[in-house]
Motif scaffolding. Structure first.
Motif, PDB file in Angstrom:
ATOM      1  N   VAL A 282      37.283  48.302  47.894  1.00 30.96           N
ATOM      2  CA  VAL A 282      37.974  47.177  47.999  1.00 30.96           C
ATOM      3  C   VAL A 282      37.272  45.844  47.760  1.00 30.96           C
ATOM      4  O   VAL A 282      39.065  44.896  46.618  1.00 30.96           O
ATOM      5  N   LEU A 283      36.548  45.325  46.862  1.00 34.27           N
ATOM      6  CA  LEU A 283      36.327  44.975  46.006  1.00 34.27           C
ATOM      7  C   LEU A 283      36.944  44.618  44.358  1.00 34.27           C
ATOM      8  O   LEU A 283      37.359  44.398  44.495  1.00 34.27           O
ATOM      9  N   ILE A 284      36.883  46.902  43.905  1.00 39.25           N
ATOM     10  CA  ILE A 284      38.240  46.847  43.035  1.00 39.25           C
ATOM     11  C   ILE A 284      39.665  45.855  42.862  1.00 39.25           C
ATOM     12  O   ILE A 284      40.797  45.493  42.560  1.00 39.25           O
ATOM     13  N   TYR A 285      40.124  46.359  44.183  1.00 42.55           N
ATOM     14  CA  TYR A 285      41.738  46.124  45.086  1.00 42.55           C
ATOM     15  C   TYR A 285      41.872  44.795  45.136  1.00 42.55           C
ATOM     16  O   TYR A 285      42.527  43.645  44.403  1.00 42.55           O
ATOM     17  N   GLN A 286      40.619  43.799  45.625  1.00 45.32           N
ATOM     18  CA  GLN A 286      40.460  42.487  45.518  1.00 45.32           C
ATOM     19  C   GLN A 286      40.432  41.937  44.527  1.00 45.32           C
ATOM     20  O   GLN A 286      40.717  40.148  43.459  1.00 45.32           O
ATOM     21  N   SER A 287      39.351  42.611  43.473  1.00 44.60           N
ATOM     22  CA  SER A 287      39.530  41.545  41.859  1.00 44.60           C
ATOM     23  C   SER A 287      40.947  42.093  40.918  1.00 44.60           C
ATOM     24  O   SER A 287      41.666  40.739  40.520  1.00 44.60           O
ATOM     25  N   TRP A 288      41.935  43.363  41.088  1.00 43.62           N
ATOM     26  CA  TRP A 288      43.328  43.112  40.365  1.00 43.62           C
ATOM     27  C   TRP A 288      44.240  42.190  41.106  1.00 43.62           C
ATOM     28  O   TRP A 288      44.329  41.688  40.434  1.00 43.62           O
ATOM     29  N   SER A 289      43.981  42.036  42.701  1.00 40.38           N
ATOM     30  CA  SER A 289      44.679  41.738  43.787  1.00 40.38           C
ATOM     31  C   SER A 289      44.341  39.596  42.746  1.00 40.38           C
ATOM     32  O   SER A 289      45.018  38.925  42.215  1.00 40.38           O
ATOM     33  N   TYR A 290      43.609  39.660  42.487  1.00 45.46           N
ATOM     34  CA  TYR A 290      42.624  37.765  42.181  1.00 45.46           C
ATOM     35  C   TYR A 290      43.766  37.804  40.871  1.00 45.46           C
ATOM     36  O   TYR A 290      43.794  37.003  40.054  1.00 45.46           O
ATOM     37  N   TYR A 291      43.574  38.972  39.737  1.00 46.74           N
ATOM     38  CA  TYR A 291      44.179  38.887  38.571  1.00 46.74           C
ATOM     39  C   TYR A 291      45.156  38.841  38.714  1.00 46.74           C
ATOM     40  O   TYR A 291      45.989  37.855  37.633  1.00 46.74           O
ATOM     41  N   ILE A 292      46.084  39.651  39.282  1.00 43.94           N
ATOM     42  CA  ILE A 292      47.179  39.906  38.985  1.00 43.94           C
ATOM     43  C   ILE A 292      47.887  38.430  39.586  1.00 43.94           C
ATOM     44  O   ILE A 292      48.711  38.140  38.800  1.00 43.94           O
ATOM     45  N   PHE A 293      47.564  37.676  40.940  1.00 48.96           N
ATOM     46  CA  PHE A 293      47.550  35.914  41.483  1.00 48.96           C
ATOM     47  C   PHE A 293      47.326  35.386  40.601  1.00 48.96           C
ATOM     48  O   PHE A 293      47.009  34.654  41.668  1.00 48.96           O
ATOM     49  N   ARG A 294      46.424  35.184  39.225  1.00 48.97           N
ATOM     50  CA  ARG A 294      45.328  34.185  39.148  1.00 48.97           C
ATOM     51  C   ARG A 294      46.643  32.795  38.923  1.00 48.97           C
ATOM     52  O   ARG A 294      45.603  31.970  38.664  1.00 48.97           O
TER      53      ARG A 294
END
Length: 79
Positions: A55-67
């Motif tokens: 979950v933490l990796i997915y949220q980090s990836w999502s934040y990076y993509i939509f930054r």
């Protein structure tokens, strides 16, 4: 601090009961009755150890993509 102190005082006054029965005090929910079995706790520990990093990796990836913020100029480019 007052809210935390009030909450602690409330639960300290109920100890060891979590929920008091209005019908019979012997039917109250206690900490022992509400606790999970050791097997359940071990299974949930393993599940948490596996899924929390995912979950933490997915949220980090999502934040990076939509930054980047979307601007009106970006919207005009797609019409």
């Amino acid at each position: 601090a007052a809210i935390v102190a009030t909450t602690i005082a409330f639960f300290a006054g109920l100890f060891p009961r979590l929920m008091v029965s209005s019908l019979n005090p012997d039917w109250s929910l206690t900490i022992t009755n509400a606790a999970s079995s050791p097997y359940t706790l071990s299974v949930m520990t393993i599940a948490a150890a596996v899924f929390v990093p995912i979950v933490l990796i997915y949220q980090s990836w999502s934040y990076y993509i939509f930054r980047k913020r979307v601007t009106p100029k970006d919207a005009e480019e797609h019409y």
